[in-house]
Design a protein around this motif. Structure first.
Motif, PDB file in Angstrom:
ATOM      1  N   UNK A 149      34.391  57.974  43.841  1.00  0.00           N
ATOM      2  CA  UNK A 149      33.493  58.060  44.986  1.00  0.00           C
ATOM      3  C   UNK A 149      32.536  56.874  45.035  1.00  0.00           C
ATOM      4  N   UNK A 150      32.343  56.208  43.913  1.00  0.00           N
ATOM      5  CA  UNK A 150      31.457  55.045  43.856  1.00  0.00           C
ATOM      6  C   UNK A 150      32.201  53.832  44.410  1.00  0.00           C
ATOM      7  N   UNK A 151      31.682  53.246  45.474  1.00  0.00           N
ATOM      8  CA  UNK A 151      32.351  52.117  46.115  1.00  0.00           C
ATOM      9  C   UNK A 151      32.472  50.927  45.169  1.00  0.00           C
ATOM     10  N   UNK A 152      31.554  50.799  44.221  1.00  0.00           N
ATOM     11  CA  UNK A 152      31.639  49.705  43.251  1.00  0.00           C
ATOM     12  C   UNK A 152      32.868  49.863  42.370  1.00  0.00           C
ATOM     13  N   UNK A 153      33.194  51.095  42.010  1.00  0.00           N
ATOM     14  CA  UNK A 153      34.395  51.349  41.204  1.00  0.00           C
ATOM     15  C   UNK A 153      35.642  50.988  42.002  1.00  0.00           C
ATOM     16  N   UNK A 154      35.685  51.404  43.260  1.00  0.00           N
ATOM     17  CA  UNK A 154      36.863  51.130  44.070  1.00  0.00           C
ATOM     18  C   UNK A 154      37.057  49.619  44.258  1.00  0.00           C
ATOM     19  N   UNK A 155      35.987  48.920  44.521  1.00  0.00           N
ATOM     20  CA  UNK A 155      36.084  47.468  44.691  1.00  0.00           C
ATOM     21  C   UNK A 155      36.468  46.785  43.384  1.00  0.00           C
ATOM     22  N   UNK A 156      35.942  47.282  42.279  1.00  0.00           N
ATOM     23  CA  UNK A 156      36.281  46.704  40.972  1.00  0.00           C
ATOM     24  C   UNK A 156      37.749  46.910  40.639  1.00  0.00           C
ATOM     25  N   UNK A 157      38.263  48.085  40.934  1.00  0.00           N
ATOM     26  CA  UNK A 157      39.680  48.363  40.694  1.00  0.00           C
ATOM     27  C   UNK A 157      40.549  47.379  41.469  1.00  0.00           C
ATOM     28  N   UNK A 158      40.227  47.172  42.728  1.00  0.00           N
ATOM     29  CA  UNK A 158      41.027  46.274  43.560  1.00  0.00           C
ATOM     30  C   UNK A 158      40.995  44.840  43.038  1.00  0.00           C
ATOM     31  N   UNK A 159      39.833  44.409  42.561  1.00  0.00           N
ATOM     32  CA  UNK A 159      39.697  43.053  42.029  1.00  0.00           C
ATOM     33  C   UNK A 159      40.402  42.875  40.688  1.00  0.00           C
ATOM     34  N   UNK A 160      40.430  43.935  39.887  1.00  0.00           N
ATOM     35  CA  UNK A 160      40.934  43.814  38.515  1.00  0.00           C
ATOM     36  C   UNK A 160      42.452  43.776  38.418  1.00  0.00           C
ATOM     37  N   UNK A 161      43.141  44.265  39.435  1.00  0.00           N
ATOM     38  CA  UNK A 161      44.602  44.361  39.364  1.00  0.00           C
ATOM     39  C   UNK A 161      45.237  42.979  39.502  1.00  0.00           C
ATOM     40  N   UNK A 162      46.026  42.605  38.524  1.00  0.00           N
ATOM     41  CA  UNK A 162      46.822  41.375  38.584  1.00  0.00           C
ATOM     42  C   UNK A 162      48.197  41.762  39.120  1.00  0.00           C
ATOM     43  N   UNK A 163      48.379  41.614  40.415  1.00  0.00           N
ATOM     44  CA  UNK A 163      49.608  42.060  41.061  1.00  0.00           C
ATOM     45  C   UNK A 163      50.820  41.228  40.635  1.00  0.00           C
ATOM     46  N   UNK A 164      50.648  39.944  40.467  1.00  0.00           N
ATOM     47  CA  UNK A 164      51.758  39.098  40.028  1.00  0.00           C
ATOM     48  C   UNK A 164      52.231  39.509  38.634  1.00  0.00           C
ATOM     49  N   UNK A 165      51.303  39.808  37.763  1.00  0.00           N
ATOM     50  CA  UNK A 165      51.653  40.274  36.416  1.00  0.00           C
ATOM     51  C   UNK A 165      52.405  41.594  36.493  1.00  0.00           C
ATOM     52  N   UNK A 166      51.963  42.459  37.386  1.00  0.00           N
ATOM     53  CA  UNK A 166      52.612  43.754  37.554  1.00  0.00           C
ATOM     54  C   UNK A 166      54.047  43.586  38.041  1.00  0.00           C
ATOM     55  N   UNK A 167      54.253  42.644  38.941  1.00  0.00           N
ATOM     56  CA  UNK A 167      55.606  42.375  39.450  1.00  0.00           C
ATOM     57  C   UNK A 167      56.508  41.902  38.315  1.00  0.00           C
TER      58      UNK A 167
END
Length: 531
Positions: free
Chosen positions: A289-307
């Motif tokens: 529910x904390x918008x800071x957590x949601x924004x942090x999650x989005x920033x922290x994900x390395x999508x290329x690494x995940x691929x």
């Protein structure tokens, strides 16, 4: 039911016996062949048959005109073109669509297709469809043989996209058994259907368009292991596969990868636990529910690494549910920045504890990330997400769940979803507040400005103008669903659709595939060939 190697053999026996004419191929030079054998997954077989009222042509079975014709089609850049339609116009208030249709189209039983059939199809789907939403349609009527008029309950600017997935059925030959023995006016006729095994399509000799190059298309239904065994045996021409098989080498075959909007991502409930929801399910999560957590999650994900880690390199980063679509908002794309993510959490009061996990006001920065228990890819994506988020001090526990409980549980715990369609209604269905409810359907989130922009987009009479409104719904400069806004969903990857193709098979250029690794591949099978 799992279909393993023995079942594969049973299917191939049918094919070799003549159902698919594979046995005859040994005596026919490859460059003279005009048939193809394609393998899809078991879930691609339409349980209710080839009836548009029960999902054929929509959802996982999205296709261009195969057995039935449609009024419109989507172009390679996902704009609208005509199939049966020759022109259309919408009234100024958006409540009336008038569509002119061709006068030279016949069903495969010899009866002419008229506007009466079009009106009958749409009125039938309005009353009975179990997949498509037709609540916006008041009714359809035939003005004359070549003109149909759609009366809308409310303005619906993307009606041409709905017309691209509705196959026209014959009023004179439509009954409860239609899905088993469909009569249409498309490029192919259903010659044979052996449930649980195969479908055989043959070219419609009276098709009004360009005659198909592929005169016969045999589609086998197998699970991944069985499909790979069929490829290795050389008895099929093209078969779907998963990234887990992509490092294999098969003599006489090449691996094809097609771009998709078949995305994977997870919702983040944006209200605190205990909030009143749309129904009786528990709603809300004190961490997400904390918008800071949601924004942090989005920033922290390395999508290329995940691929690389999960998809063996076969995919593309996803930043929204409408990546690569005409209504995609470029501001969705962000760069991975774990340092910025940690700073966001620090500034919001989420401080690291002795065990490396953050806490705030006695709340531990921990949540469960669910995934469908029978989906190994989503399981791996969930695990990779958990590993990456641990680096910024978030504790994520993964859990496999069944769909019988997943929808309700996702109101309080994030769930790894799969989406992707050639229509902006995907955006609407995920983010728009349910009429009469408090939040959107799949995760507790609501934004009045986003809702209003989407409502305006649907009411707009011009598709290009509507497209800009769909973008504005995502971010209007001050508010929206992107990183700088509410970010109630995290999008990870678009999964490439992989196929083993026999050398010499020329698969025509593909449009972006939607969600579902199935019928999209044969959208233009009539244009395939052998060399």
């Amino acid at each position: 039911m799992k279909r393993k190697y023995g079942y594969t053999a049973a299917i191939l026996v049918l094919v070799l016996a003549g159902c698919g004419n594979a046995g005859e191929q040994t005596a026919v030079p490859q460059n003279e062949r005009d048939d193809v054998i394609v393998v899809m997954g078991p879930t691609s077989e339409p349980e209710a048959g080839f009836d548009p009222a029960y999902g054929w042509g929509a959802g996982e079975h999205v296709h261009e005109p195969l057995i039935q014709s449609t009024l419109t089609v989507t172009t390679p850049d996902l704009n609208i073109d005509y199939d049966l339609a020759t022109g259309m116009e919408v009234s100024g208030d958006g409540l009336t669509w008038t569509v002119d249709i061709r006068g030279d189209v016949y069903f495969t039983d010899g009866e002419k297709l008229t506007a009466e059939d079009v009106a009958f199809t749409y009125n039938t789907l309005r009353d009975t469809s179990s997949v498509n939403d037709f609540t916006m349609l008041a009714g359809a009527e035939a003005k004359d043989d070549d003109t149909v008029i759609f009366h809308m309950e409310r303005p619906y600017s993307i009606w041409p996209y709905t017309m691209a997935v509705v196959g026209i059925v014959p009023e004179h030959a439509y009954d409860s058994d239609y899905g088993m023995h469909p009569i249409g006016s498309g490029r192919y006729m259903l010659k044979q259907w052996d449930r649980g095994q195969q479908v055989i399509l043959e070219a419609n000799p009276d098709y009004y368009g360009e005659a198909p190059k592929m005169k016969k298309v045999t589609i086998l239904f197998m699970d991944e292991d069985a499909a790979f065994a069929a490829v290795r045996s050389g008895q099929v021409d093209l078969a779907y596969t998963a990234a887990a098989y992509s490092d294999q080498m098969v003599n006489g075959f090449q691996l094809l990868a097609f771009e998709t909007v078949d995305n994977r991502g997870f919702n983040l409930p944006s209200v605190p636990a205990g909030t009143a929801g749309n129904g009786g399910a528990a709603v809300g999560n004190d961490v997400t529910a904390d918008i800071a957590v949601r924004r942090a999650v989005n920033l922290a994900i390395d999508r290329e690494k995940m691929i690389r880690n999960v998809l063996n390199g076969y995919g593309s980063p996803a930043f929204s549910v409408c990546d690569k679509m005409p209504w995609y908002h470029g501001a969705s794309e962000i760069s991975c920045d774990p340092d910025a993510a940690m700073q966001l959490l620090e500034d919001a009061g989420w401080l690291t504890g002795n065990d490396g996990i953050r806490q705030k006001d006695g709340v531990r920065a921990a949540f469960t990330l669910m995934y469908p228990a029978n989906d190994s890819v989503r399981q791996a994506l969930a695990a990779d997400t958990a590993n990456q988020l641990k680096e910024i001090g978030l504790e994520v526990t993964t859990e496999g769940v069944g769909w019988d409980t997943a929808y309700d549980q996702a109101q309080s715990d994030p769930l790894m979803w799969g989406w992707g369609a050639h229509t902006p209604m995907e955006l609407y269905n995920i983010y728009h507040t349910v009429p009469g409810g408090n939040y959107a359907q799949y995760s507790p989130y609501s934004n009045e400005r986003t809702d209003r922009c989407m409502d305006e987009a649907l009411a707009c009479g011009d598709l290009e103008e509507a497209c800009e409104l769909w973008k504005k719904a995502q971010w209007d400069g001050e508010s929206g669903i992107l990183q700088q806004g509410d970010i109630p969903w995290i999008w990870l990857v678009n999964i490439d659709h992989l196929y083993w193709a026999k050398e010499g098979l020329q698969v025509a250029e593909q449009k972006l595939h939607p969600h579902g690794h199935g019928w999209s591949i044969v959208n233009n099978v009539d244009q395939w060939g052998w060399k």
